[in-house]
Design a protein around this motif. Structure first.
Motif, PDB file in Angstrom:
ATOM      1  N   HIS A   9       0.832  -1.209   0.000  1.00 53.96           N
ATOM      2  CA  HIS A   9       0.000   0.000   0.000  1.00 53.96           C
ATOM      3  C   HIS A   9       0.862   1.253   0.000  1.00 53.96           C
ATOM      4  O   HIS A   9       1.534   1.560   0.985  1.00 53.96           O
ATOM      5  CB  HIS A   9      -0.915  -0.003   1.238  1.00 53.96           C
ATOM      6  CG  HIS A   9      -2.051   0.963   1.187  1.00 53.96           C
ATOM      7  ND1 HIS A   9      -3.372   0.566   1.086  1.00 53.96           N
ATOM      8  CD2 HIS A   9      -2.071   2.318   1.231  1.00 53.96           C
ATOM      9  CE1 HIS A   9      -4.152   1.632   1.079  1.00 53.96           C
ATOM     10  NE2 HIS A   9      -3.391   2.716   1.164  1.00 53.96           N
ATOM     11  N   HIS A  11       1.145   5.512  -1.901  1.00 53.64           N
ATOM     12  CA  HIS A  11       0.520   6.564  -2.721  1.00 53.64           C
ATOM     13  C   HIS A  11       1.611   7.391  -3.387  1.00 53.64           C
ATOM     14  O   HIS A  11       1.806   8.562  -3.062  1.00 53.64           O
ATOM     15  CB  HIS A  11      -0.359   7.465  -1.846  1.00 53.64           C
ATOM     16  CG  HIS A  11      -1.465   6.756  -1.140  1.00 53.64           C
ATOM     17  ND1 HIS A  11      -2.635   6.405  -1.767  1.00 53.64           N
ATOM     18  CD2 HIS A  11      -1.581   6.313   0.130  1.00 53.64           C
ATOM     19  CE1 HIS A  11      -3.438   5.783  -0.903  1.00 53.64           C
ATOM     20  NE2 HIS A  11      -2.809   5.708   0.250  1.00 53.64           N
ATOM     21  N   GLU A  95      -8.350   2.627  -2.521  1.00 59.03           N
ATOM     22  CA  GLU A  95      -8.844   2.129  -1.290  1.00 59.03           C
ATOM     23  C   GLU A  95     -10.268   2.609  -1.059  1.00 59.03           C
ATOM     24  O   GLU A  95     -10.603   3.761  -1.336  1.00 59.03           O
ATOM     25  CB  GLU A  95      -7.937   2.545  -0.121  1.00 59.03           C
ATOM     26  CG  GLU A  95      -7.716   4.046   0.039  1.00 59.03           C
ATOM     27  CD  GLU A  95      -6.694   4.340   1.128  1.00 59.03           C
ATOM     28  OE1 GLU A  95      -5.625   4.852   0.782  1.00 59.03           O
ATOM     29  OE2 GLU A  95      -6.969   4.056   2.317  1.00 59.03           O
ATOM     30  N   HIS A 162      -6.300  -2.787   5.010  1.00 59.56           N
ATOM     31  CA  HIS A 162      -5.098  -1.962   5.032  1.00 59.56           C
ATOM     32  C   HIS A 162      -4.972  -1.272   6.390  1.00 59.56           C
ATOM     33  O   HIS A 162      -5.976  -0.929   7.009  1.00 59.56           O
ATOM     34  CB  HIS A 162      -5.192  -1.001   3.842  1.00 59.56           C
ATOM     35  CG  HIS A 162      -4.899   0.424   4.090  1.00 59.56           C
ATOM     36  ND1 HIS A 162      -3.626   0.884   4.301  1.00 59.56           N
ATOM     37  CD2 HIS A 162      -5.693   1.518   4.139  1.00 59.56           C
ATOM     38  CE1 HIS A 162      -3.671   2.197   4.460  1.00 59.56           C
ATOM     39  NE2 HIS A 162      -4.904   2.598   4.377  1.00 59.56           N
ATOM     40  N   ASP A 212       2.108   2.726   3.290  1.00 59.23           N
ATOM     41  CA  ASP A 212       1.124   3.817   3.213  1.00 59.23           C
ATOM     42  C   ASP A 212       1.822   5.147   2.900  1.00 59.23           C
ATOM     43  O   ASP A 212       1.330   6.206   3.266  1.00 59.23           O
ATOM     44  CB  ASP A 212       0.297   3.937   4.510  1.00 59.23           C
ATOM     45  CG  ASP A 212      -1.017   4.682   4.300  1.00 59.23           C
ATOM     46  OD1 ASP A 212      -1.466   4.799   3.137  1.00 59.23           O
ATOM     47  OD2 ASP A 212      -1.597   5.167   5.293  1.00 59.23           O
TER      48      ASP A 212
HETATM   49 ZN   LIG Z   1      -3.852   4.661   1.759  1.00 52.24          ZN
END
Ligand SMILES: [Zn+2]
Length: 264
Positions: A9, A11, A95, A162, A212
Motif C-alpha cells: 500500500h 501513494h 482504497e 489496510h 502507506d
Molecule cells: Zn492509503
C-alpha cells in the motif's frame, strides 16, 4: 542483498513525490522492495496509479474512491471506475471503506460509495483494499453482507484490510471471510506496544506489510515523508514481534501479497 519484500500500500502519485518519484522507486528496489501496490483515492489518482504501473515494472495499481471522497461520488464515477478496473496492471479495487475518525463525508455517503465499489469489485473479480478507521463493527457487518450476496472467487480471497489496528476478534472475522491483514510502520510506534499480542496471534500466512507512503513513517523518521524504501523497518519489527527470522517474514509476506494481488 536485502530479502525481497512487497509494499502492499503506497501513494506514490501524491504531490510529496513530485520531486523524486522515480528516485523513490529506485531506492525501494535497492532496499529489496520488489513490488509496490499504488493505491488510488479518487478518479484522478487512480488514473495516475495506472500510468505509474504501466511505466514501472515494479508498480501495480489499485483503483477506487477513498471514504473521504464519498460525498461527491456518483453513478457516473462508478461506471468510470469499472472501466479503469479493466485496464492492464490494475490488481485491486481500493482504497475503499469507512472512516468515522475524520468523518470527512457523512456516514450515509460513505456507505453508499462503499457498496457501489464492492459491486464493481465483485463484477471485475478483483480483490478490494479496505480502509477502516473507528468503524470496525459497521465494516465487518458490511463485508459479511457483501460476501453473502456475491459469489466468492475460486481462491476464496476477498482482499486486504489496510493499516489494520483492530482487535484479534475482528482480525479473525476478516480472515474467516477471506481477507488478509496489512500492517505498517505504526506497529513499531511506542503507543502500539499493546497491539503486539494481537499481531502475534494473527497467522503469518495472512499478513502483508505496507508503508502507506507518504504517510505513517517508521518511528525513527516521524515527522518526515514515508517512502517504500523504508519498508524493511516494518519487516524487521514484524519479525521481532513474531520472534521469527527476517527472511521468513519476508518470504511469507511476499508470497501472501503475490497471492492476494495475483501478481505475475
Ligand atoms: Zn492509503
Amino acid at each position: 542483498m536485502p530479502p525481497a519484500i512487497i509494499d502492499a500500500h503506497a501513494h506514490l502519485d501524491m504531490p510529496p513525490f513530485n520531486r523524486d518519484r522515480n528516485e523513490a522507486i529506485a531506492r525501494a528496489r535497492e532496499a529489496g522492495v520488489t513490488a509496490i501496490i499504488n493505491v488510488g483515492i479518487n478518479l484522478k489518482s487512480s488514473e495516475d496509479a495506472i500510468v505509474l504501473a504501466q511505466t514501472n515494472r515494479d508498480v501495480f495499481a489499485a483503483v477506487g474512491f477513498h471514504p473521504h471522497e464519498a460525498t461527491s461520488v456518483n453513478q457516473r464515477d462508478i461506471k468510470k471506475l469499472a472501466d479503469l478496473a479493466r485496464q492492464a496492471r490494475v490488481v485491486a479495487i481500493g482504497e475503499i471503506g469507512l472512516d468515522y475518525y475524520r468523518n470527512q463525508s457523512p456516514h450515509e455517503a460513505q456507505h453508499r460509495a462503499l457498496r457501489w465499489q464492492l459491486e464493481v469489485a465483485a463484477d471485475s473479480g478483483l480483490p478490494v483494499v479496505i480502509h477502516c478507521r473507528q468503524s470496525e463493527n459497521d465494516m465487518v457487518a458490511t463485508l459479511k453482507k457483501w460476501a453473502s450476496f456475491t459469489k466468492p472467487p475460486d481462491d476464496g480471497i476477498r482482499g486486504v484490510i489496510h493499516c489494520f489496528s483492530g482487535s484479534l476478534e475482528t482480525a479473525r472475522q476478516y480472515i474467516d471471510m477471506g481477507f488478509y491483514i496489512s500492517l505498517g510502520a505504526y506497529i513499531g510506534y511506542p503507543t502500539s506496544t499493546s497491539s503486539h499480542r494481537i499481531i502475534n496471534d494473527i497467522p503469518m500466512n495472512r499478513i502483508l506489510i505496507e508503508t502507506d507512503s507518504p504517510f505513517l513513517p517508521p518511528q525513527s523518521r516521524r515527522g518526515q515523508r514515508n517512502e517504500p524504501s523504508y519498508l524493511p523497518v516494518t519487516a524487521a519489527t514484524l519479525a521481532s514481534i513474531k520472534r521469527a527470522h527476517l527472511e521468513l517474514v519476508a518470504q511469507e509476506t511476499t508470497a501472501n501479497a503475490r497471492r492476494v494481488f495475483r501478481l505475475p
